[in-house]
Design a protein around this motif. Sequence first.
Motif, PDB file in Angstrom:
ATOM      1  N   LEU A 109       0.834  -1.191   0.000  1.00  0.00           N
ATOM      2  CA  LEU A 109       0.000   0.000   0.000  1.00  0.00           C
ATOM      3  C   LEU A 109       0.869   1.242   0.000  1.00  0.00           C
ATOM      4  CD1 LEU A 109      -2.734  -1.056   2.576  1.00  0.00           C
ATOM      5  CD2 LEU A 109      -2.917  -1.026   0.086  1.00  0.00           C
ATOM      6  N   ASP A 110       0.459   2.221  -0.769  1.00  0.00           N
ATOM      7  CA  ASP A 110       1.210   3.461  -0.901  1.00  0.00           C
ATOM      8  C   ASP A 110       0.415   4.573  -0.227  1.00  0.00           C
ATOM      9  OD1 ASP A 110       2.596   5.719  -1.649  1.00  0.00           O
ATOM     10  OD2 ASP A 110       2.846   5.090  -3.728  1.00  0.00           O
ATOM     11  N   GLY A 111       0.851   4.981   0.933  1.00  0.00           N
ATOM     12  CA  GLY A 111       0.164   6.016   1.689  1.00  0.00           C
ATOM     13  C   GLY A 111       0.160   7.368   1.012  1.00  0.00           C
ATOM     14  N   THR A 112       1.026   7.559   0.027  1.00  0.00           N
ATOM     15  CA  THR A 112       1.093   8.848  -0.654  1.00  0.00           C
ATOM     16  C   THR A 112       0.209   8.913  -1.891  1.00  0.00           C
ATOM     17  OG1 THR A 112       2.980   8.187  -2.009  1.00  0.00           O
ATOM     18  CG2 THR A 112       3.464   9.206   0.126  1.00  0.00           C
ATOM     19  N   TYR A 113      -0.425   7.805  -2.257  1.00  0.00           N
ATOM     20  CA  TYR A 113      -1.229   7.785  -3.478  1.00  0.00           C
ATOM     21  C   TYR A 113      -2.587   7.166  -3.193  1.00  0.00           C
ATOM     22  CZ  TYR A 113      -2.156   7.837  -8.472  1.00  0.00           C
ATOM     23  OH  TYR A 113      -2.679   8.095  -9.706  1.00  0.00           O
ATOM     24  N   GLU A 114      -3.409   7.874  -2.473  1.00  0.00           N
ATOM     25  CA  GLU A 114      -4.776   7.459  -2.161  1.00  0.00           C
ATOM     26  C   GLU A 114      -4.841   6.091  -1.480  1.00  0.00           C
ATOM     27  OE1 GLU A 114      -7.467   8.025  -5.466  1.00  0.00           O
ATOM     28  OE2 GLU A 114      -6.284   9.725  -6.167  1.00  0.00           O
ATOM     29  N   GLY A 115      -3.738   5.662  -0.875  1.00  0.00           N
ATOM     30  CA  GLY A 115      -3.716   4.388  -0.183  1.00  0.00           C
ATOM     31  C   GLY A 115      -3.845   3.181  -1.093  1.00  0.00           C
ATOM     32  N   LEU A 116      -3.582   3.359  -2.379  1.00  0.00           N
ATOM     33  CA  LEU A 116      -3.674   2.239  -3.328  1.00  0.00           C
ATOM     34  C   LEU A 116      -2.401   1.401  -3.286  1.00  0.00           C
ATOM     35  CD1 LEU A 116      -5.257   4.047  -6.411  1.00  0.00           C
ATOM     36  CD2 LEU A 116      -6.414   2.641  -4.693  1.00  0.00           C
ATOM     37  N   ARG A 117      -2.523   0.149  -3.681  1.00  0.00           N
ATOM     38  CA  ARG A 117      -1.407  -0.771  -3.740  1.00  0.00           C
ATOM     39  C   ARG A 117      -0.594  -0.477  -5.007  1.00  0.00           C
ATOM     40  NH1 ARG A 117      -0.315  -4.993  -0.734  1.00  0.00           N
ATOM     41  NH2 ARG A 117      -2.297  -4.813   0.334  1.00  0.00           N
ATOM     42  N   TYR A 118       0.731  -0.458  -4.847  1.00  0.00           N
ATOM     43  CA  TYR A 118       1.623  -0.149  -5.964  1.00  0.00           C
ATOM     44  C   TYR A 118       2.244  -1.425  -6.511  1.00  0.00           C
ATOM     45  CZ  TYR A 118       5.424   1.846  -8.675  1.00  0.00           C
ATOM     46  OH  TYR A 118       6.289   2.165  -9.695  1.00  0.00           O
ATOM     47  N   PHE A 119       2.228  -1.565  -7.838  1.00  0.00           N
ATOM     48  CA  PHE A 119       2.795  -2.715  -8.534  1.00  0.00           C
ATOM     49  C   PHE A 119       3.826  -2.237  -9.543  1.00  0.00           C
ATOM     50  CE2 PHE A 119      -1.220  -4.334  -7.053  1.00  0.00           C
ATOM     51  CZ  PHE A 119      -0.983  -5.671  -6.775  1.00  0.00           C
ATOM     52  N   GLU A 120       4.850  -3.061  -9.714  1.00  0.00           N
ATOM     53  CA  GLU A 120       5.873  -2.779 -10.705  1.00  0.00           C
ATOM     54  C   GLU A 120       6.188  -4.033 -11.489  1.00  0.00           C
ATOM     55  OE1 GLU A 120       8.636   0.573  -9.105  1.00  0.00           O
ATOM     56  OE2 GLU A 120       9.894  -1.091  -9.764  1.00  0.00           O
ATOM     57  N   MET A 121       6.522  -3.831 -12.754  1.00  0.00           N
ATOM     58  CA  MET A 121       6.953  -4.935 -13.604  1.00  0.00           C
ATOM     59  C   MET A 121       8.410  -4.703 -13.967  1.00  0.00           C
ATOM     60  SD  MET A 121       5.263  -6.396 -17.113  1.00  0.00           S
ATOM     61  CE  MET A 121       3.982  -7.315 -16.282  1.00  0.00           C
ATOM     62  N   THR A 122       9.252  -5.663 -13.627  1.00  0.00           N
ATOM     63  CA  THR A 122      10.667  -5.586 -13.965  1.00  0.00           C
ATOM     64  C   THR A 122      10.863  -5.981 -15.430  1.00  0.00           C
ATOM     65  OG1 THR A 122      11.102  -7.882 -13.397  1.00  0.00           O
ATOM     66  CG2 THR A 122      11.307  -6.257 -11.609  1.00  0.00           C
ATOM     67  N   SER A 123      12.059  -5.774 -15.932  1.00  0.00           N
ATOM     68  CA  SER A 123      12.373  -6.184 -17.300  1.00  0.00           C
ATOM     69  C   SER A 123      12.166  -7.681 -17.487  1.00  0.00           C
ATOM     70  CB  SER A 123      13.819  -5.817 -17.635  1.00  0.00           C
ATOM     71  OG  SER A 123      13.988  -4.426 -17.544  1.00  0.00           O
ATOM     72  N   ALA A 124      12.618  -8.476 -16.520  1.00  0.00           N
ATOM     73  CA  ALA A 124      12.452  -9.925 -16.603  1.00  0.00           C
ATOM     74  C   ALA A 124      10.981 -10.323 -16.569  1.00  0.00           C
ATOM     75  CB  ALA A 124      13.217 -10.611 -15.461  1.00  0.00           C
ATOM     76  N   GLN A 125      10.193  -9.653 -15.737  1.00  0.00           N
ATOM     77  CA  GLN A 125       8.756  -9.936 -15.670  1.00  0.00           C
ATOM     78  C   GLN A 125       8.072  -9.546 -16.997  1.00  0.00           C
ATOM     79  OE1 GLN A 125       8.094  -7.622 -12.147  1.00  0.00           O
ATOM     80  NE2 GLN A 125       7.851  -9.443 -10.853  1.00  0.00           N
ATOM     81  N   ALA A 126       8.512  -8.439 -17.583  1.00  0.00           N
ATOM     82  CA  ALA A 126       7.947  -8.021 -18.861  1.00  0.00           C
ATOM     83  C   ALA A 126       8.261  -9.047 -19.947  1.00  0.00           C
ATOM     84  CB  ALA A 126       8.508  -6.649 -19.266  1.00  0.00           C
ATOM     85  N   ASP A 127       9.484  -9.569 -19.962  1.00  0.00           N
ATOM     86  CA  ASP A 127       9.840 -10.603 -20.935  1.00  0.00           C
ATOM     87  C   ASP A 127       9.001 -11.858 -20.740  1.00  0.00           C
ATOM     88  OD1 ASP A 127      11.762  -8.895 -21.986  1.00  0.00           O
ATOM     89  OD2 ASP A 127      13.438  -9.876 -20.963  1.00  0.00           O
ATOM     90  N   ALA A 128       8.806 -12.261 -19.495  1.00  0.00           N
ATOM     91  CA  ALA A 128       7.998 -13.455 -19.200  1.00  0.00           C
ATOM     92  C   ALA A 128       6.540 -13.236 -19.593  1.00  0.00           C
ATOM     93  CB  ALA A 128       8.096 -13.811 -17.727  1.00  0.00           C
ATOM     94  N   PHE A 129       6.000 -12.066 -19.321  1.00  0.00           N
ATOM     95  CA  PHE A 129       4.611 -11.760 -19.645  1.00  0.00           C
ATOM     96  C   PHE A 129       4.392 -11.701 -21.153  1.00  0.00           C
ATOM     97  CE2 PHE A 129       1.126  -8.674 -20.304  1.00  0.00           C
ATOM     98  CZ  PHE A 129       0.129  -9.294 -19.584  1.00  0.00           C
ATOM     99  N   SER A 130       5.356 -11.134 -21.857  1.00  0.00           N
ATOM    100  CA  SER A 130       5.236 -10.987 -23.309  1.00  0.00           C
ATOM    101  C   SER A 130       5.557 -12.256 -24.078  1.00  0.00           C
ATOM    102  CB  SER A 130       6.168  -9.872 -23.808  1.00  0.00           C
ATOM    103  OG  SER A 130       5.829  -8.654 -23.217  1.00  0.00           O
ATOM    104  N   GLY A 131       6.292 -13.163 -23.409  1.00  0.00           N
ATOM    105  CA  GLY A 131       6.782 -14.370 -24.073  1.00  0.00           C
ATOM    106  C   GLY A 131       5.717 -15.281 -24.455  1.00  0.00           C
TER     107      GLY A 131
END
Length: 156
Positions: free
Chosen positions: A134-156
């Motif tokens: 959870l990100d207290g600075t952004y309306e308390g929403l959960r923050y997600f990130e995709m790494t380069s490796a995750q992007a390759d796996a998702f696109s693969g």
Amino acid sequence: MAQGRSPADWPEGWHWKWREKVSAITGLLAFQTFALRCEGKLQGLMQLNTARGRCRVPEQAGKDLVYVDYVETAPWNRKAIVGTPRFGGVGTIMIRAAIEISRDHELRGRIGLHSLPSAEAFYATACGMTDLGLDGTYEGLRYFEMTSAQADAFSG
């Protein structure tokens, strides 16, 4: 759309005013908007910011990423609302587009976003993004990130 549902059951992004969002960024080079249309109807919308994000995931902390400001799938394409979506995969297509824009900007597929609660499982499970809490600075929403490796796996 409501068809007997209380406002509490409406999609969380229902209040978003897309025309206003697009008007606010017209002419700003860091923003891009995407609309997915099929059979003459709007199926999904997305707004990206190529100048906002910095990675938080430890192995790539501080590197630039493409930030997904907003992404929305039409209500008739959401399993939770209609049971059987008219068109499945709209959210997946939008995330793939964000990854490609990141690659076009030489950011290796890195993207980040704050998720509405109803979409958290999609980003964590279907997309394989890292949940940074959870990100207290952004309306308390959960923050997600995709790494380069995750992007390759998702696109693969």
